[in-house]
Scaffold this active site. Structure first.
Site, PDB file in Angstrom:
ATOM      1  N   HIS A  82       0.826  -1.101  -0.004  1.00 38.11           N
ATOM      2  CA  HIS A  82       0.136   0.103  -0.116  1.00 38.11           C
ATOM      3  C   HIS A  82       0.859   1.103   0.084  1.00 38.11           C
ATOM      4  O   HIS A  82       1.915   1.022   0.650  1.00 38.11           O
ATOM      5  CB  HIS A  82      -0.899  -0.031   1.189  1.00 38.11           C
ATOM      6  CG  HIS A  82      -1.582   1.313   1.306  1.00 38.11           C
ATOM      7  ND1 HIS A  82      -2.824   1.388   0.497  1.00 38.11           N
ATOM      8  CD2 HIS A  82      -1.608   2.383   1.948  1.00 38.11           C
ATOM      9  CE1 HIS A  82      -3.520   2.541   0.748  1.00 38.11           C
ATOM     10  NE2 HIS A  82      -2.824   3.199   1.687  1.00 38.11           N
ATOM     11  N   ASP A 161     -15.383   1.381   6.927  1.00 36.06           N
ATOM     12  CA  ASP A 161     -14.158   2.690   6.442  1.00 36.06           C
ATOM     13  C   ASP A 161     -14.983   3.296   5.553  1.00 36.06           C
ATOM     14  O   ASP A 161     -14.798   4.492   5.325  1.00 36.06           O
ATOM     15  CB  ASP A 161     -12.893   1.825   5.809  1.00 36.06           C
ATOM     16  CG  ASP A 161     -12.124   2.923   5.331  1.00 36.06           C
ATOM     17  OD1 ASP A 161     -11.751   3.955   6.073  1.00 36.06           O
ATOM     18  OD2 ASP A 161     -11.508   3.077   4.112  1.00 36.06           O
ATOM     19  N   ARG A 168     -15.422  11.358   7.449  1.00 40.50           N
ATOM     20  CA  ARG A 168     -14.323  12.281   7.685  1.00 40.50           C
ATOM     21  C   ARG A 168     -14.180  13.481   6.672  1.00 40.50           C
ATOM     22  O   ARG A 168     -13.535  14.688   7.167  1.00 40.50           O
ATOM     23  CB  ARG A 168     -12.887  11.127   8.074  1.00 40.50           C
ATOM     24  CG  ARG A 168     -13.064  10.645   9.067  1.00 40.50           C
ATOM     25  CD  ARG A 168     -12.184   9.303   9.031  1.00 40.50           C
ATOM     26  NE  ARG A 168     -10.739   9.848   8.934  1.00 40.50           N
ATOM     27  CZ  ARG A 168      -9.930   9.145   8.257  1.00 40.50           C
ATOM     28  NH1 ARG A 168     -10.293   7.765   8.008  1.00 40.50           N
ATOM     29  NH2 ARG A 168      -8.621   9.512   8.165  1.00 40.50           N
ATOM     30  N   SER A 183      -8.057   3.016   9.051  1.00 41.90           N
ATOM     31  CA  SER A 183      -8.690   3.131   7.743  1.00 41.90           C
ATOM     32  C   SER A 183      -7.850   2.519   6.637  1.00 41.90           C
ATOM     33  O   SER A 183      -8.343   1.412   6.037  1.00 41.90           O
ATOM     34  CB  SER A 183      -8.806   4.681   7.166  1.00 41.90           C
ATOM     35  OG  SER A 183      -9.255   4.637   5.748  1.00 41.90           O
ATOM     36  N   LYS A 187      -8.692  -1.982   5.368  1.00 40.41           N
ATOM     37  CA  LYS A 187      -8.847  -2.579   4.192  1.00 40.41           C
ATOM     38  C   LYS A 187      -7.726  -3.589   3.721  1.00 40.41           C
ATOM     39  O   LYS A 187      -7.839  -4.788   3.200  1.00 40.41           O
ATOM     40  CB  LYS A 187      -8.636  -1.355   3.176  1.00 40.41           C
ATOM     41  CG  LYS A 187      -9.940  -0.652   3.195  1.00 40.41           C
ATOM     42  CD  LYS A 187      -9.963   0.628   2.469  1.00 40.41           C
ATOM     43  CE  LYS A 187      -8.806   1.546   3.069  1.00 40.41           C
ATOM     44  NZ  LYS A 187      -9.178   3.247   2.541  1.00 40.41           N
TER      45      LYS A 187
HETATM   46  N1  URA Z   1      -6.061   6.520   2.893  1.00 39.04           N
HETATM   47  C1  URA Z   1      -7.091   5.873   3.436  1.00 39.04           C
HETATM   48  O1  URA Z   1      -7.430   5.066   2.759  1.00 39.04           O
HETATM   49  N2  URA Z   1      -7.484   6.158   4.524  1.00 39.04           N
HETATM   50  C2  URA Z   1      -7.054   7.358   5.063  1.00 39.04           C
HETATM   51  O2  URA Z   1      -7.538   7.711   6.107  1.00 39.04           O
HETATM   52  C3  URA Z   1      -6.080   8.141   4.585  1.00 39.04           C
HETATM   53  C4  URA Z   1      -5.656   7.898   3.362  1.00 39.04           C
END
Ligand code: URA
Length: 434
Positions: A82, A161, A168, A183, A187
């Protein structure tokens, strides 16, 4: 349990229990807790923070709010990567074929780009016919046979999320470390890979502008992942200038292919070597970093990594001819050379604004509904620390027409700072957190 009591508790800076956090996440996902209470709680988290056990509990509850992908059929070497997002970030297109050629199974779910950073899926659509929607069975089959698959994120991956991030975004609660950790990691954990490597960017083009915050984020994500039983590593890297030279979808694919053909794009190549060696060592595919690096180099020299990219594109319905002949990739009708306005060193580049130049040319989305132009963007000819003479090539703009190119040139020139003295360069890799 009452949500008002839990908001009050966090407002006072007290620690929420695992059970309370599960109640909140499950209640919000099911629609039993309204947006206004969740907003208040997230604002309290933003100001009061969370302990590591709280962040871990939040991440686990969010991960379990939807499907937990089971990759066990692929064996022990499943891996995922990621990036917190940057300009010119085509790392996955280089890294995944390299590690797949070394035996890792990269079963990735990826997103589309929004704003000044591009998405891997958009870039891959430069191959005609390429598709990222497929059945779960086909997803596992491609990961198993090719070693590398990239699908769009399924609707039921960490649905908590999805709701929380949207909230958010409109309540000024994005920049809270525990909320970012939960967050991203919810995932990643739900996606099922045993080994996870993270590229946390820092600098003017990054989400975490300050290096100290980037390291805190990296440490917390590694910590949460380890507690969930995953092999983890995070690399903190510079995003004060774009990664590599190309910014724009098809242009970035071309640069990724060049690296897989053995060309050295120094920052991009080194990032892939660091992330790749961490995948190989942490998953048990290599004994140490030296062995991992040697195998990754070999994957390029032998052509195996390039073949993996072609195999993946073909398996996902795309025409892979462009992997071997990049002139087949979509190309913009107008190319405009931008010249250095003065003699001197490039002392700084506004990475985010260079991303915005590409976006304004049509290469990025301002809203989710926007259709992007795959051909357009910018190819830099020089980077920070390079010395140029007035009139030397600074960059080439790839545009849909002359007017767009002209406007982009003005915008691009604003992104540079020149100096007479050679600037001090900070290392591209700021550190590795394991
Ligand atoms: N990327 C995400 O998936 N979540 C966040 O909170 C910030 C960046």
């Amino acid at each position: 349990m009452h949500m008002t009591d839990l908001i009050e508790k966090k407002k006072q800076g007290l620690e929420l229990t695992e059970e309370e956090i599960r109640f909140i996440v499950n209640g919000y996902t099911a629609g039993d807790i309204p947006d206004y209470q969740m907003s208040a709680l997230m604002m309290a988290i933003l100001f009061r923070g969370m302990t590591i056990p709280e962040t871990t509990a939040l991440t686990m509850a969010m991960a379990h709010s939807g499907d937990m992908v089971d990759l066990s059929a692929l064996g022990a070497f499943t891996a995922d990567k990621h990036s917190t997002g940057g300009v010119g970030d085509k790392t996955s297109l280089v890294l995944c074929p390299m590690v797949a050629a070394c035996g890792a199974k990269m079963a990735k779910m990826s997103g589309r780009g929004l704003g000044h950073t591009g998405g891997t899926i958009d870039k891959l659509e430069s191959f005609p016919g390429f598709s990222t929607s497929m059945s779960p069975e086909r997803f596992l089959e491609i990961a198993g046979t090719v070693g590398f698959v990239i699908a769009g994120q399924t609707a039921n991956l960490a649905p908590a999320d999805k709701k929380m991030y949207a909230l958010r975004d409109v309540t000024a609660t994005v920049n809270s470390i525990p909320l970012i950790v939960s967050s991203i990691m919810s995932k990643k954990l739900a996606s099922g890979a045993k080994t996870i490597v993270l590229d946390v960017k820092t600098g003017s083009g990054a989400f975490m502008e300050k290096e100290k915050d980037a390291f805190t984020l990296a440490r917390e994500m590694v910590n949460v992942g380890k507690q969930a039983g995953r092999n983890m590593a995070a690399v903190v890297t510079d995003m004060d200038q774009p990664l590599g030279f190309a910014v724009g979808n098809a242009l970035e694919v071309k640069e990724a292919i060049a690296v897989l053909r053995g060309e050295n794009v120094p920052d991009l190549k080194e990032l892939c070597m660091v992330l790749g060696s961490n995948i190989l060592v942490r998953s048990g595919l290599a004994a140490d970093e030296a062995e991992a690096r040697a195998r990754l180099e070999e994957s390029i020299e032998s052509g195996a990594a390039l073949r993996k990219l072609a195999d993946m594109v073909t398996a996902q319905g795309g025409d892979a001819s462009a992997v071997y002949d990049v002139s087949l990739l979509p190309a913009a009708p107008v190319q405009r050379r931008v010249k250095a306005p003065r003699d001197g060193y490039i002392s700084a580049m506004e990475a985010k604004n260079i991303g915005l130049v590409s976006m304004h040319l049509g290469g990025g989305r301002a809203t989710k509904e926007d259709v992007i132009d795959l051909c357009v963007g910018v190819v830099l000819a020089a980077k920070v620390g390079d010395r140029l003479r007035a009139g030397d090539e600074l960059a080439v703009i790839h545009a849909a027409d002359g007017k767009a190119a002209e406007e982009a040139e003005k915008e691009l020139l604003e992104c540079y700072t020149f100096s007479d003295r050679k600037p001090r360069r900070r290392p591209f890799i700021r550190g590795v957190v394991t």
